[in-house]
Design a protein around this motif. Structure first.
Motif, PDB file in Angstrom:
ATOM      1  N   ALA A 135       5.192   3.636  -0.917  1.00 23.08           N
ATOM      2  CA  ALA A 135       4.897   2.244  -0.555  1.00 23.08           C
ATOM      3  C   ALA A 135       3.450   1.890  -0.869  1.00 23.08           C
ATOM      4  O   ALA A 135       3.150   0.784  -1.348  1.00 23.08           O
ATOM      5  CB  ALA A 135       5.197   2.028   0.926  1.00 23.08           C
ATOM      6  N   ALA A 136       2.554   2.825  -0.623  1.00 26.09           N
ATOM      7  CA  ALA A 136       1.129   2.563  -0.885  1.00 26.09           C
ATOM      8  C   ALA A 136       0.863   2.390  -2.375  1.00 26.09           C
ATOM      9  O   ALA A 136       0.101   1.505  -2.784  1.00 26.09           O
ATOM     10  CB  ALA A 136       0.279   3.698  -0.324  1.00 26.09           C
ATOM     11  N   ALA A 137       1.492   3.218  -3.210  1.00 26.68           N
ATOM     12  CA  ALA A 137       1.310   3.102  -4.656  1.00 26.68           C
ATOM     13  C   ALA A 137       1.846   1.770  -5.160  1.00 26.68           C
ATOM     14  O   ALA A 137       1.242   1.122  -6.036  1.00 26.68           O
ATOM     15  CB  ALA A 137       2.002   4.258  -5.372  1.00 26.68           C
ATOM     16  N   LYS A 138       2.969   1.339  -4.624  1.00 29.94           N
ATOM     17  CA  LYS A 138       3.537   0.039  -5.020  1.00 29.94           C
ATOM     18  C   LYS A 138       2.615  -1.107  -4.610  1.00 29.94           C
ATOM     19  O   LYS A 138       2.470  -2.095  -5.333  1.00 29.94           O
ATOM     20  CB  LYS A 138       4.920  -0.131  -4.399  1.00 29.94           C
ATOM     21  N   PHE A 331      -1.719   5.812   1.993  1.00 31.71           N
ATOM     22  CA  PHE A 331      -1.428   6.723   0.890  1.00 31.71           C
ATOM     23  C   PHE A 331      -1.654   8.177   1.315  1.00 31.71           C
ATOM     24  O   PHE A 331      -0.819   9.045   1.056  1.00 31.71           O
ATOM     25  CB  PHE A 331      -2.331   6.381  -0.298  1.00 31.71           C
ATOM     26  N   LEU A 332      -2.750   8.433   1.983  1.00 35.46           N
ATOM     27  CA  LEU A 332      -3.063   9.795   2.432  1.00 35.46           C
ATOM     28  C   LEU A 332      -2.076  10.282   3.488  1.00 35.46           C
ATOM     29  O   LEU A 332      -1.704  11.448   3.523  1.00 35.46           O
ATOM     30  CB  LEU A 332      -4.501   9.859   2.961  1.00 35.46           C
ATOM     31  N   GLU A 333      -1.649   9.361   4.341  1.00 39.83           N
ATOM     32  CA  GLU A 333      -0.649   9.732   5.342  1.00 39.83           C
ATOM     33  C   GLU A 333       0.674  10.102   4.698  1.00 39.83           C
ATOM     34  O   GLU A 333       1.324  11.068   5.102  1.00 39.83           O
ATOM     35  CB  GLU A 333      -0.457   8.557   6.321  1.00 39.83           C
ATOM     36  N   GLU A 334       1.074   9.343   3.670  1.00 43.45           N
ATOM     37  CA  GLU A 334       2.303   9.658   2.959  1.00 43.45           C
ATOM     38  C   GLU A 334       2.180  10.976   2.201  1.00 43.45           C
ATOM     39  O   GLU A 334       3.149  11.729   2.083  1.00 43.45           O
ATOM     40  CB  GLU A 334       2.660   8.511   2.005  1.00 43.45           C
ATOM     41  N   ALA A 335       0.984  11.257   1.680  1.00 51.29           N
ATOM     42  CA  ALA A 335       0.770  12.495   0.940  1.00 51.29           C
ATOM     43  C   ALA A 335       0.908  13.724   1.832  1.00 51.29           C
ATOM     44  O   ALA A 335       1.268  14.817   1.343  1.00 51.29           O
ATOM     45  CB  ALA A 335      -0.613  12.480   0.282  1.00 51.29           C
TER      46      ALA A 335
END
Length: 337
Positions: A135-138, A331-335
Motif C-alpha cells: 500500500a505504501a509503494a502504491k 512502508f517500514l512497518e510493512e517491511a
C-alpha cells in the motif's frame, strides 16, 4: 525492436508529421481501421545490457502483442535524451512518453521515495521486490501525479553493495575518510555521511574514469551495474552488504496517458505490469549470476559479517525519515511483517 510501419500514403504521412511537429508532439501516431497507432519513446540512464533496458524491451514486446501491433516503442538508453532532470521535463511536456527513472533522482523530488533507501531494511532482493505492491509503494506512485507524471510501477537492479579500490568493509570504521560515489538522494547522502565516509554524488557516465583516476575511492553499487559498467576494472574489492535496494520508478507522461483511449490505457498498464513481473524475476536471477561472474573475473568478494555494526546509524536514519513521512513509516512497518 519493431518500429511502427505506416499504412497510409506518403503524402498523408508527410502532412501528419508536419502537424505533429507544429504541435510539439514527438510521439508518432496515425489512424488505421484498428484504431490509433503509436510509437512511444522510452528513456533511461543504463546500458543496453542492464536489466532495466531488458525490461523496457519486454514492455515493448507485451505492448505490441496486446495491441495487435498498433503500439510499439523506441528506447533511448544511457542518457541519450539527457540527464534525468531533462527526462522529467520532457515527460511533463509530453515530448517523452515513458521514463525508467532512478529512485535516487526521484527521491530528490518526492520525499516518500526515500523509503526505499532506509538502511538494512532488506536482506535480499526478493524481500525488496515483495514491497513493490505494498500500500505504501502504491501511495508513492500516486503522489507523482503532482508532477504531471503517472506512476506505473517499480522495477529493481539489485541490492546495494560496496566496491573499494583498497580493502573491504566490516564496520563503519572501514569507511572513514573514503571518497565514495553515491546516488544523489537525501537519505543515501545522510547514511553515508554518518559512516564517516566522504559521499560524492556524480552522474553514472563519470564513475568509471573517476575510479580510474582516483577521484573516488569506491562506489555504492548494485551487482548488475557493476557487471555491465565494468567498474571492477578499476576497483576489485567488493563487500556484499545489502545495505539498501535500488529501484527504478517507471513513469508515463500524464499528458500522453490522458490522450489515449480507455482501451489503450488499459493495454499500457497491463503491458507494464507483465514486463515488470518478468524484470523482477530477471533481476533476482541476475544477482547470483552476476556474483558468480564477478568472482570468475577476479573480483575479491567478502560478505559483511556483522550488519549490527551499522545498527546505530541505521536507527538514526530510519527514525528521522519515518517521523517525517507517514508513507515511509507505513512502508517500514510493512517491511517488518
Amino acid at each position: 525492436m519493431k518500429r511502427f510501419k505506416a499504412i497510409a500514403a506518403a503524402s498523408v504521412l508527410s502532412t501528419a508529421v508536419l502537424a505533429l511537429s507544429a504541435c510539439g508532439e514527438d510521439t508518432a501516431s496515425n489512424e488505421t481501421d484498428g484504431g490509433e497507432t503509436r510509437t512511444f519513446k522510452i528513456s533511461h540512464v543504463t546500458q543496453e545490457s542492464h536489466v532495466w533496458h531488458q525490461t523496457a524491451l519486454k514492455f515493448g514486446e507485451e505492448l505490441e502483442a496486446l495491441s495487435d501491433g498498433r503500439m510499439n516503442v523506441d528506447i533511448y538508453p544511457a542518457s541519450q535524451l539527457g540527464q534525468e532532470k531533462d527526462m522529467v521535463q520532457q515527460l511533463e511536456t509530453g515530448s517523452l512518453d515513458f521514463g525508467f527513472l532512478t529512485n535516487g533522482y526521484m527521491s530528490t523530488r518526492q520525499d516518500s521515495l526515500n523509503a526505499w533507501f532506509m538502511p538494512f531494511t532488506f536482506k535480499n532482493l526478493e524481500e525488496a521486490a515483495a514491497l513493490r505492491k505494498s500500500a505504501a509503494a502504491k501511495q508513492m506512485l500516486e503522489e507523482l501525479s503532482s508532477q504531471g507524471l503517472l506512476g506505473l510501477d517499480f522495477a529493481f537492479a539489485g541490492n546495494r553493495h560496496i566496491l573499494l579500490k583498497d580493502g573491504h568493509v566490516q564496520s563503519p570504521d572501514d569507511l572513514k575518510g573514503k571518497k565514495v560515489r553515491i546516488i544523489g538522494s537525501p537519505a543515501i547522502q545522510e547514511f553515508w555521511e554518518k559512516t564517516g565516509a566522504g559521499p560524492t554524488a556524480m552522474p553514472l557516465p563519470e564513475v568509471y574514469t573517476s575510479l580510474q583516476t582516483g577521484v573516488i575511492d569506491g562506489i555504492d553499487i548494485d551487482l548488475d551495474a557493476l557487471a555491465t559498467e565494468k567498474y571492477y576494472e578499476n576497483a576489485e574489492n567488493l563487500t556484499l552488504t545489502n545495505h539498501m535496494t535500488f529501484p527504478t520508478v517507471i513513469v508515463m507522461s500524464q499528458q500522453v496517458y490522458d490522450s489515449l483511449s480507455p482501451e489503450d490505457q488499459k493495454i499500457v498498464k497491463e503491458a507494464i505490469s507483465k514486463a515488470v513481473d518478468w524484470g523482477v524475476e530477471e533481476a533476482i536471477a541476475r544477482e547470483q549470476k552476476n556474483l558468480e561472474e564477478l568472482k570468475k573475473i577476479g573480483v575479491k568478494v567478502e560478505e559483511l559479517k556483522d550488519p549490527s555494526s551499522f545498527e546505530a546509524i541505521t536507527k538514526e536514519v530510519t527514525d528521522k525519515y519515518s517521523s517525517q513521512s507517514e508513507v515511509i513509516k507505513s512502508f517500514l512497518e510493512e517491511a517488518k511483517k
